[in-house]
Each structure stands twice: as C-alpha cells, then as structure tokens.
Design an enzyme around this catalytic site. Structure first.
Site, PDB file in Angstrom:
ATOM      1  N   GLY A   7       0.843  -1.199   0.000  1.00 43.07           N
ATOM      2  CA  GLY A   7       0.000   0.000   0.000  1.00 43.07           C
ATOM      3  C   GLY A   7       0.870   1.238   0.000  1.00 43.07           C
ATOM      4  O   GLY A   7       0.676   2.157   0.782  1.00 43.07           O
ATOM      5  N   ALA A   8       1.868   1.229  -0.901  1.00 43.33           N
ATOM      6  CA  ALA A   8       2.843   2.335  -0.935  1.00 43.33           C
ATOM      7  C   ALA A   8       2.218   3.544  -1.624  1.00 43.33           C
ATOM      8  O   ALA A   8       2.266   3.702  -2.845  1.00 43.33           O
ATOM      9  CB  ALA A   8       4.122   1.892  -1.648  1.00 43.33           C
ATOM     10  N   ILE A  11       2.181   7.801   2.992  1.00 45.01           N
ATOM     11  CA  ILE A  11       2.939   7.456   4.212  1.00 45.01           C
ATOM     12  C   ILE A  11       3.798   6.219   3.983  1.00 45.01           C
ATOM     13  O   ILE A  11       4.940   6.136   4.453  1.00 45.01           O
ATOM     14  CB  ILE A  11       1.990   7.279   5.424  1.00 45.01           C
ATOM     15  CG1 ILE A  11       2.770   7.351   6.740  1.00 45.01           C
ATOM     16  CG2 ILE A  11       1.181   5.996   5.334  1.00 45.01           C
ATOM     17  CD1 ILE A  11       3.148   8.721   7.189  1.00 45.01           C
ATOM     18  N   GLY A  12       3.278   5.243   3.210  1.00 43.45           N
ATOM     19  CA  GLY A  12       4.054   4.022   2.959  1.00 43.45           C
ATOM     20  C   GLY A  12       5.309   4.300   2.164  1.00 43.45           C
ATOM     21  O   GLY A  12       6.362   3.714   2.417  1.00 43.45           O
ATOM     22  N   LYS A  74      -5.131   2.666   2.921  1.00 46.58           N
ATOM     23  CA  LYS A  74      -6.237   3.210   3.689  1.00 46.58           C
ATOM     24  C   LYS A  74      -6.929   2.026   4.355  1.00 46.58           C
ATOM     25  O   LYS A  74      -6.915   0.907   3.829  1.00 46.58           O
ATOM     26  CB  LYS A  74      -7.216   3.936   2.760  1.00 46.58           C
ATOM     27  CG  LYS A  74      -6.676   5.216   2.124  1.00 46.58           C
ATOM     28  CD  LYS A  74      -6.662   6.390   3.093  1.00 46.58           C
ATOM     29  CE  LYS A  74      -6.441   7.697   2.342  1.00 46.58           C
ATOM     30  NZ  LYS A  74      -6.366   8.869   3.245  1.00 46.58           N
ATOM     31  N   ASN A  99      -4.399   4.559  10.123  1.00 46.74           N
ATOM     32  CA  ASN A  99      -5.354   5.091  11.090  1.00 46.74           C
ATOM     33  C   ASN A  99      -6.539   4.146  11.165  1.00 46.74           C
ATOM     34  O   ASN A  99      -6.725   3.291  10.295  1.00 46.74           O
ATOM     35  CB  ASN A  99      -5.846   6.489  10.646  1.00 46.74           C
ATOM     36  CG  ASN A  99      -4.909   7.600  11.088  1.00 46.74           C
ATOM     37  OD1 ASN A  99      -4.170   7.457  12.066  1.00 46.74           O
ATOM     38  ND2 ASN A  99      -4.892   8.687  10.353  1.00 46.74           N
ATOM     39  N   LYS A 179      -5.766   7.459  19.432  1.00 43.56           N
ATOM     40  CA  LYS A 179      -5.680   8.236  18.186  1.00 43.56           C
ATOM     41  C   LYS A 179      -7.010   8.215  17.443  1.00 43.56           C
ATOM     42  O   LYS A 179      -7.460   9.235  16.909  1.00 43.56           O
ATOM     43  CB  LYS A 179      -4.560   7.735  17.285  1.00 43.56           C
ATOM     44  CG  LYS A 179      -4.430   8.632  16.046  1.00 43.56           C
ATOM     45  CD  LYS A 179      -3.095   8.616  15.372  1.00 43.56           C
ATOM     46  CE  LYS A 179      -2.974   9.757  14.380  1.00 43.56           C
ATOM     47  NZ  LYS A 179      -2.585   9.347  13.025  1.00 43.56           N
TER      48      LYS A 179
HETATM   49  N1  LIG Z   1      -0.597  10.495   4.815  1.00 45.81           N
HETATM   50  C1  LIG Z   1      -0.311  10.728   6.096  1.00 45.81           C
HETATM   51  O1  LIG Z   1       0.322  11.741   6.452  1.00 45.81           O
HETATM   52  C2  LIG Z   1      -0.752   9.787   7.157  1.00 45.81           C
HETATM   53  C3  LIG Z   1      -1.543   8.697   6.852  1.00 45.81           C
HETATM   54  N2  LIG Z   1      -1.919   7.858   7.873  1.00 45.81           N
HETATM   55  C4  LIG Z   1      -2.751   6.688   7.585  1.00 45.81           C
HETATM   56  O2  LIG Z   1      -2.010   5.796   6.744  1.00 45.81           O
HETATM   57  C5  LIG Z   1      -2.882   5.131   5.833  1.00 45.81           C
HETATM   58  C6  LIG Z   1      -2.466   5.451   4.409  1.00 45.81           C
HETATM   59  O3  LIG Z   1      -2.639   6.835   4.224  1.00 45.81           O
HETATM   60  P1  LIG Z   1      -2.003   7.572   2.944  1.00 45.81           P
HETATM   61  O4  LIG Z   1      -0.628   7.065   2.697  1.00 45.81           O
HETATM   62  O5  LIG Z   1      -2.213   9.013   3.132  1.00 45.81           O
HETATM   63  O6  LIG Z   1      -2.981   7.039   1.794  1.00 45.81           O
HETATM   64  P2  LIG Z   1      -2.657   6.873   0.238  1.00 45.81           P
HETATM   65  O7  LIG Z   1      -3.976   6.719  -0.442  1.00 45.81           O
HETATM   66  O8  LIG Z   1      -1.705   7.932  -0.201  1.00 45.81           O
HETATM   67  O9  LIG Z   1      -1.832   5.483   0.167  1.00 45.81           O
HETATM   68  C7  LIG Z   1      -2.429   4.208   0.154  1.00 45.81           C
HETATM   69  C8  LIG Z   1      -1.971   3.526  -1.114  1.00 45.81           C
HETATM   70  O10 LIG Z   1      -2.331   2.152  -1.091  1.00 45.81           O
HETATM   71  C9  LIG Z   1      -2.538   1.759  -2.430  1.00 45.81           C
HETATM   72  N3  LIG Z   1      -3.245   0.487  -2.435  1.00 45.81           N
HETATM   73  C10 LIG Z   1      -4.534   0.260  -2.104  1.00 45.81           C
HETATM   74  N4  LIG Z   1      -4.816  -1.052  -2.192  1.00 45.81           N
HETATM   75  C11 LIG Z   1      -3.653  -1.668  -2.589  1.00 45.81           C
HETATM   76  C12 LIG Z   1      -3.286  -3.010  -2.863  1.00 45.81           C
HETATM   77  N5  LIG Z   1      -4.161  -4.003  -2.732  1.00 45.81           N
HETATM   78  N6  LIG Z   1      -2.012  -3.273  -3.250  1.00 45.81           N
HETATM   79  C13 LIG Z   1      -1.120  -2.266  -3.366  1.00 45.81           C
HETATM   80  N7  LIG Z   1      -1.396  -0.969  -3.131  1.00 45.81           N
HETATM   81  C14 LIG Z   1      -2.659  -0.686  -2.741  1.00 45.81           C
HETATM   82  C15 LIG Z   1      -3.299   2.914  -3.039  1.00 45.81           C
HETATM   83  O11 LIG Z   1      -3.187   2.921  -4.437  1.00 45.81           O
HETATM   84  C16 LIG Z   1      -2.599   4.111  -2.392  1.00 45.81           C
HETATM   85  O12 LIG Z   1      -1.578   4.636  -3.218  1.00 45.81           O
HETATM   86  C17 LIG Z   1      -4.303   5.622   6.203  1.00 45.81           C
HETATM   87  O13 LIG Z   1      -4.868   4.766   7.163  1.00 45.81           O
HETATM   88  C18 LIG Z   1      -4.031   6.981   6.822  1.00 45.81           C
HETATM   89  O14 LIG Z   1      -5.087   7.404   7.678  1.00 45.81           O
HETATM   90  C19 LIG Z   1      -1.534   8.020   9.172  1.00 45.81           C
HETATM   91  C20 LIG Z   1      -0.765   9.099   9.504  1.00 45.81           C
HETATM   92  C21 LIG Z   1      -0.353  10.070   8.533  1.00 45.81           C
HETATM   93  C1  LIG Z   2      -3.970  14.348  13.663  1.00 43.30           C
HETATM   94  C2  LIG Z   2      -4.797  14.712  12.469  1.00 43.30           C
HETATM   95  C3  LIG Z   2      -6.201  15.069  12.853  1.00 43.30           C
HETATM   96  C4  LIG Z   2      -4.081  15.875  11.851  1.00 43.30           C
HETATM   97  O1  LIG Z   2      -4.882  16.567  10.955  1.00 43.30           O
HETATM   98  C5  LIG Z   2      -4.859  13.497  11.571  1.00 43.30           C
HETATM   99  O2  LIG Z   2      -4.457  12.424  11.993  1.00 43.30           O
HETATM  100  C6  LIG Z   2      -5.501  13.561  10.235  1.00 43.30           C
HETATM  101  O3  LIG Z   2      -5.546  14.600   9.596  1.00 43.30           O
HETATM  102  O4  LIG Z   2      -5.986  12.448   9.822  1.00 43.30           O
END
Ligand SMILES: NC(=O)C1=CN([C@@H]2O[C@H](COP(=O)(O)OP(=O)(O)OC[C@H]3O[C@@H](n4cnc5c(N)ncnc54)[C@H](O)[C@@H]3O)[C@@H](O)[C@H]2O)C=CC1
Ligand SMILES: CC(C)(CO)C(=O)C(=O)O
Length: 305
Positions: A7-8, A11-12, A74, A99, A179
């Site tokens: 799921g790169a 964040i990944g 996600k 999350n 969280k």
């Molecule tokens: N972006 C951030 O700053 C933060 C994100 N998170 C949590 O981390 C998780 C990911 O968030 P993001 O990285 O922002 O989302 P994102 O949507 O950028 O990344 C997830 C990736 O997984 C890929 N994906 C989905 N199904 C797949 C599969 N079967 N095989 C391979 N790839 C697949 C998608 O194409 C997507 O690029 C969520 O739960 C989010 O709430 C937590 C803290 C911070």
């Molecule tokens: C901590 C917070 C609420 C920061 O916006 C967050 O985790 C998010 O946006 O999903």
C-alpha cells in the site's frame, strides 16, 4: 531487513523510501501511476528532506516471504491488500501504520503476526513518484494488542536508523484507540465544516462538541476493556495545538472526491458501543453526516457559494 511496503502511497512511500535509503532491502508495492513514476525516476521525497531514492517498486506482491510487511493502505483497502498478499502473510510480521480501528484484527485473521502502529508524520503525494514530507512526527509501535517481542524492538531500531523517530509500547491497542478517538472528533468536525484544525480549538461551540465526542469514545473504549496510556482528552488538545494549520486528511479525501476512513473510525466506535449495549449518539450523528457528504460529493452545499 527484507521489507515489503504493502500500500505504498503517501505514508508508505515515506517509510519505505527512508528505509531503502538507510540500506534496508525494500520493495514498495503500490498502484500505477505512482509505481511507474518510481521505476522511471526513483522516489522523490521533498519537504523535511530533499532526496531521490532508487527503490524497487511493483504492483503485485512477490511470492518470497519478507522479514516484515509494512501495511499502509487506507483502512478500507486492508482486507483486499492482505488477500492480494496471499500465503506470504501467514506467519509473517505485519506492521500497520494506518489510522482507524480493526486493521490489526484483519492482519491476524489472515495469519499475520500483528504489530500495531500509529504515526503522526504528515505526508502528501503531490504527484505520482513525488511525496512531500510536511510534518516530522513520531511513530509508536507495539505487539498487538498488548505485550512485547524482541522483533518489535528490532523494527523500532530499524525505523530509527532510517530517521523515523519511533517508540515501543506494551499497550499499542490503547494508543490506536486514543488516536482513533481524537480522529473521531477532529476529522469529522473539520470535514463537515471544511475548516482547519485550529478553528476547532478557538471556537467554543466546536471545542465543546469535540470534547463530548472524545468523552463518548472514552466511555465506549473503557467499557470494552481498552486501557489508555495517554488520555484521549489530553491527546485531543495536544493534537489540535500541533496540527492547527492542517486541513485534516478526511477533509482532503472529500475534496479529492475519495472515500474516507470514517467507517473505521467513528463507525467502529459505534460498533464497539453496540457490543457493550451503549449508545453512541455523537459518533452516530457525525458518522452519518460524513457518509452523506461522501455521497453528495459537493453537488449540493457548494452551489450555495
Ligand atoms: N498520509 C499521512 O500523512 C498519514 C496517513 N496515515 C494513515 O495511513 C494510511 C495510508 O494513508 P495515505 O498514505 O495518506 O494514503 P494513500 O492513499 O496515499 O496510500 C495508500 C496507497 O495504497 C494503495 N493500495 C490500495 N490497495 C492496494 C493493494 N491491494 N495493493 C497495493 N497498493 C494498494 C493505493 O493505491 C494508495 O496509493 C491511512 O490509514 C491513513 O489514515 C496516518 C498518519 C499520517
Ligand atoms: C492528527 C490529524 C487530525 C491531523 O490533521 C490526523 O491524523 C488527520 O488529519 O488524519
């Protein structure tokens, strides 16, 4: 350490890119066009650091078993991603940095050895192959749901060596719930009103709603036997202060016309309330309002502007 990031996305790719740059054997497993862009030009990381990492990227899961899978889809894609990984999940350590509630239960359901994790790093994918590391945060990981294993320390040390501040807890389930309860208040209010986190802190009406949502979530968690290391109310104020300039990630998903993780935040809290015969009126209302907003996709309230 041989690591697959399953799921790169934003964040990944940050975790996988920094681990690869630190010399770990990493494969990013994601979707096009992000994977194609990485293959062509490498993974470009901007913001807190400015670097390009030449790291292996692919759209399918290799068949040989890694030492660790970092799960970073996600929450609504967790089931499908674990299914796509097939047999290699069985008996393999899987660290979720997602999350929401329920990701680790699904790792265990697919036979993985679950390490729970929460991270406050903030990353956005500005375009395929390019991520912006906007907020340097901390990551807390632990054997799920509680307890300790030497491998968890090894993962934490590996993340630290890659420049990702990481702490180990023996009650990671408590951290995940803390969280989620904070997200259940901030993300929903911010999404419905389309406001920065700061407004929730400065507007008395919104702050009192956020506090009531946190209180409701705490009652439900405690009734389900969850113990907190950090009281969610304290984490609410800490988070609002530290992320006041943020438009929260759920609102950003709505703005991009994407599905949100509401079912795995407020939706799960409502589910756990029912399990112990408690009502969850605040979470139920906020859940429904965000679901409605997902369905309306801006085709109603935006016309009034
Ligand atoms: N972006 C951030 O700053 C933060 C994100 N998170 C949590 O981390 C998780 C990911 O968030 P993001 O990285 O922002 O989302 P994102 O949507 O950028 O990344 C997830 C990736 O997984 C890929 N994906 C989905 N199904 C797949 C599969 N079967 N095989 C391979 N790839 C697949 C998608 O194409 C997507 O690029 C969520 O739960 C989010 O709430 C937590 C803290 C911070
Ligand atoms: C901590 C917070 C609420 C920061 O916006 C967050 O985790 C998010 O946006 O999903």
């Amino acid at each position: 350490m041989k690591i697959y990031v399953l799921g790169a996305g934003a964040i990944g790719s940050l975790f996988g890119g920094l681990l690869a740059e630190a010399g770990e054997d990493v494969i990013l497993i994601g979707r096009e066009p992000h994977v194609g862009a990485i293959k062509k030009k490498g993974l470009i990381i901007r913001g807190i650091v400015d670097t390009t990492v030449h790291v292996e990227a692919m759209t399918s899961v290799p068949r040989d078993r890694p030492d660790l899978i970092i799960l970073s889809t996600k929450a609504y894609s967790t089931e499908e991603a674990l299914k796509s990984a097939g047999e290699i999940v069985k008996g393999t350590w899987v660290l979720s940095i997602q999350n929401g509630i329920g990701n680790e239960e699904r790792i265990i359901k697919f036979g993985g050895r679950a390490i729970g994790g929460i991270t406050t790093n903030g990353v956005v994918m500005s375009e395929p192959g390019i991520i912006e590391w906007r907020g340097k945060g901390v990551t807390v990981i632990g054997l799920y749901p509680q307890g300790h294993d030497p491998f968890v320390e090894e993962v934490a040390n590996t993340l630290e060596r890659a420049g990702l501040e990481t702490h180990v807890t023996e009650n990671v389930q408590g951290w995940i719930w803390s969280k989620a309860i904070v997200n259940s208040a901030i993300n929903t209010i911010g999404t419905i009103l389309e406001i920065k986190n700061e407004i929730i802190m400065t507007n008395d009406y919104l702050l009192s709603i956020a506090m009531e949502v946190v209180k409701e979530g705490c009652k439900i968690a405690l009734q389900n036997g969850i113990e907190f290391e950090v009281p969610p109310m304290e984490l609410l104020f800490q988070t609002l202060e530290q992320t006041k300039e943020n438009y929260n990630s759920m609102l950003q998903d709505i703005w991009r016309g994407k599905q949100t993780e509401i079912d795995y935040i407020n939706g799960k809290i409502v589910e756990y309330a029912k399990a112990v015969n408690l009502d969850a009126p605040m979470n139920t209302l906020l859940w429904a309002l965000v679901k409605a907003k997902e369905e309306l996709k801006g085709n109603v309230w935006r016309k009034r502007k």
